[in-house]
Enzyme design. Structure first.
Site, PDB file in Angstrom:
ATOM      1  N   THR A  99     -10.198 -45.036  37.051  1.00 12.48           N
ATOM      2  CA  THR A  99      -9.356 -46.313  37.512  1.00 12.48           C
ATOM      3  C   THR A  99     -10.460 -47.317  38.021  1.00 12.48           C
ATOM      4  O   THR A  99     -10.512 -48.469  37.642  1.00 12.48           O
ATOM      5  CB  THR A  99      -8.368 -46.055  38.485  1.00 12.48           C
ATOM      6  N   SER A 138      -2.622 -49.124  31.183  1.00 14.40           N
ATOM      7  CA  SER A 138      -2.900 -48.307  32.356  1.00 14.40           C
ATOM      8  C   SER A 138      -4.371 -47.650  32.078  1.00 14.40           C
ATOM      9  O   SER A 138      -4.800 -47.725  31.105  1.00 14.40           O
ATOM     10  CB  SER A 138      -1.943 -47.012  32.330  1.00 14.40           C
ATOM     11  N   THR A 139      -4.952 -47.317  33.000  1.00 13.85           N
ATOM     12  CA  THR A 139      -6.335 -46.632  32.982  1.00 13.85           C
ATOM     13  C   THR A 139      -6.155 -45.476  31.984  1.00 13.85           C
ATOM     14  O   THR A 139      -7.038 -45.161  31.231  1.00 13.85           O
ATOM     15  CB  THR A 139      -6.870 -46.110  34.411  1.00 13.85           C
ATOM     16  N   ASN A 140      -4.957 -44.877  32.250  1.00 12.10           N
ATOM     17  CA  ASN A 140      -4.704 -43.690  31.423  1.00 12.10           C
ATOM     18  C   ASN A 140      -4.730 -43.752  29.709  1.00 12.10           C
ATOM     19  O   ASN A 140      -4.846 -42.638  29.238  1.00 12.10           O
ATOM     20  CB  ASN A 140      -3.782 -42.956  32.139  1.00 12.10           C
ATOM     21  N   SER A 316     -53.536 -28.697  27.348  1.00 19.89           N
ATOM     22  CA  SER A 316     -53.926 -28.010  28.489  1.00 19.89           C
ATOM     23  C   SER A 316     -54.914 -29.037  29.295  1.00 19.89           C
ATOM     24  O   SER A 316     -55.711 -29.581  28.630  1.00 19.89           O
ATOM     25  CB  SER A 316     -54.707 -26.762  28.090  1.00 19.89           C
ATOM     26  N   SER A 317     -54.696 -29.001  30.607  1.00 17.89           N
ATOM     27  CA  SER A 317     -55.679 -29.598  31.467  1.00 17.89           C
ATOM     28  C   SER A 317     -56.792 -28.632  31.791  1.00 17.89           C
ATOM     29  O   SER A 317     -57.785 -29.200  32.625  1.00 17.89           O
ATOM     30  CB  SER A 317     -55.040 -29.991  32.711  1.00 17.89           C
ATOM     31  N   LYS A 322     -57.156 -26.702  23.396  1.00 15.59           N
ATOM     32  CA  LYS A 322     -55.582 -26.252  23.154  1.00 15.59           C
ATOM     33  C   LYS A 322     -54.592 -27.274  22.528  1.00 15.59           C
ATOM     34  O   LYS A 322     -54.371 -28.101  23.540  1.00 15.59           O
ATOM     35  CB  LYS A 322     -55.298 -25.477  24.519  1.00 15.59           C
TER      36      LYS A 322
END
Length: 476
Positions: A99, A138-140, A316-317, A322
């Protein structure tokens, strides 16, 4: 800051003077600070399209004057073109069965239409959000109808991306058709196959998912528009209810139709559950494929090492050189999220009561998200991974030669018991299956060569059925 005062059945609120939204939108914004996500822009557009066609249909049914209907249509055209996006302020997750979203749209249209007619935002004397913009609705019925139109608009790109992925997988299946490798079941050596067969299987499951997506999307063409509150069309004229779906179909050039049972179509949202389920299935298929790609490329020295995925970024850090399988990893994460979305959609559908399901906002939020997540994941898998896969052909063949899995082929000739003895000895001594057979003199060298012909073992006795995988019909 200039403000105006608006009133509703609860009381009054000051509204920013330049805002096109009104008091019900602002109340919803204040009530539902949940996700920080606003309504999907395509959903907003489709809701505006419904409002426009409703105005035209109401004019045709003598429910609105031509002046008001034209002003509403002009206001809707601006929203459809992408204007006024900042005026849609309600959270995508909201109570009230949608709604708030519907009234946000009604208020923006009413204020803009009033401006078009020479009025101001101070009052709704020229165009009213409920009496005029929401006339016969209607919203519905408008909210779920806009949801279905949005699924129809989002789905073709997903299907197109999957079709592109399928073509790439087919190309890889052809490219790798002569690469003999060890087939595995439960991560243990099984029998020889080719990498081409593996990629052909990936292509086949994607093809099947495309067909299922096209089939299930067709359910979105059936709308409960005209049902109004619960399915009996209360406050809508017969002329409106009998023509609104047809007019909407004509405007969008889609085979839309009104549901045969509007009560059923208003209270049950099972069609969204089915769409979500097919999307989930496609996501799971891609995640399984991604798992395979990570395994087959694992190593590169201490794993399977059969294929090489394109290097996309440092992995990888801390570990130099890698490179991780980041693309398959992200595809699996998308699948995990889609599975979670599907669980939410399933529970929301189950939790509806009596004549209405009030949980459509979370259904739509998750369904739209699943479609878009998978659409994007498919493209990154295709362009950033599949297209650049290469194979370590000699390593694949060497693994087959050294594997005990080829002992399976001996069963028709020396029996399961003797074949098992050969396999156990190979594992224990490190000798090859061929060497053990020659030592035991159970078969001639020529017969051994014939039985252990890796190409014949990899191809097996199943007839080729490539023609079964063909083009599928696109949806509108």
């Amino acid at each position: 800051m200039h403000t105006r005062i608006e009133f509703d059945s609860i009381g009054s609120l000051p509204i920013p003077g330049e805002a096109y939204y009104g008091i019900q939108s602002l109340r919803a914004k204040n009530n539902f600070s949940i996700s920080g996500e606003k309504l999907h822009p395509i959903f907003i557009k489709n809701l505006a399209i419904i409002k426009k066609i409703a105005a035209i249909t109401n004019y045709q049914a003598n429910n609105l004057s031509g002046t008001v209907a034209n002003a509403i249509c002009e206001a809707c055209n601006g929203i459809i073109a992408g204007e006024f996006q900042t005026e849609f302020i309600v959270d995508t997750i909201q109570g009230g069965a949608g709604t708030s979203a519907n009234m946000n749209m009604n208020e923006v249209i009413a204020h803009r239409a009033s401006e078009i007619l020479g009025g101001t935002k101070e009052k709704y004397d020229l165009v009213h959000p409920n009496d005029h913009v929401n006339c016969s609705q209607s919203t519905n019925d408008v909210f779920p109808s806009a949801g279905k139109l949005t699924v129809l608009e989002l789905m073709p790109q997903l299907i197109s991306n999957l079709s592109y992925l399928e073509r790439l997988l087919e190309q890889k299946a052809i490219e790798f058709s002569d690469v003999i490798k060890m087939g595995r079941t439960q991560l243990q050596d099984a029998v020889p196959t080719t990498l081409g067969h593996s990629f052909k299987a990936y292509q086949s499951v994607v093809h099947r998912d495309i067909k299922h997506l096209i089939a299930i999307t067709a359910e979105m063409y059936t709308l409960n528009i005209g049902a109004t509150a619960i399915g009996n069309g209360i406050n809508a004229s017969v002329e409106y209810s009998s023509t609104i779906a047809e007019n909407l179909a004509r405007e969008l050039q889609l085979p839309l139709k009104q549901a045969d049972n509007l009560y059923d179509a208003t209270q049950n949202v099972d069609s969204f559950v089915r769409v979500s389920g097919v999307i989930k299935t496609a996501a799971i298929s891609l995640s399984k494929m991604s798992n395979d790609l990570r395994l087959l490329s694992s190593g590169p020295k201490t794993g399977f090492g059969e294929i090489n995925l394109p290097a996309r970024q440092n992995g990888s850090s801390i570990m130099p050189g890698k490179v991780n399988p980041v693309i398959p990893e992200v595809v699996s994460q998308v699948a995990f999220q889609i599975v979670g979305n599907d669980v939410t959609i399933t529970m929301a559908a189950e939790s509806g009561q009596l004549e209405l399901n009030p949980f459509e906002p979370i259904i739509f939020r998750n369904l739209f998200s699943s479609i878009e997540l998978l659409t994007n994941a498919v493209m990154t898998l295709a362009d950033n991974c599949i297209v650049g896969i290469t194979v370590n052909e000699e390593h694949c063949r060497d693994q087959v030669e050294k594997s005990v899995g080829i002992a399976t082929a001996l069963c028709p000739f020396i029996g399961y018991k003797k074949a098992s003895e050969v396999a156990k000895e190979a594992l224990k001594t490190g000798l090859s299956i061929r060497q053990i057979l020659l030592k035991r003199n159970w078969l001639t060298k020529e017969k051994i060569d014939d039985i252990l012909d890796l190409r014949k073992l990899a191809e097996g006795n199943v007839p080729s059925n490539d023609a079964a995988v063909g083009a599928v019909t696109e949806i509108h």
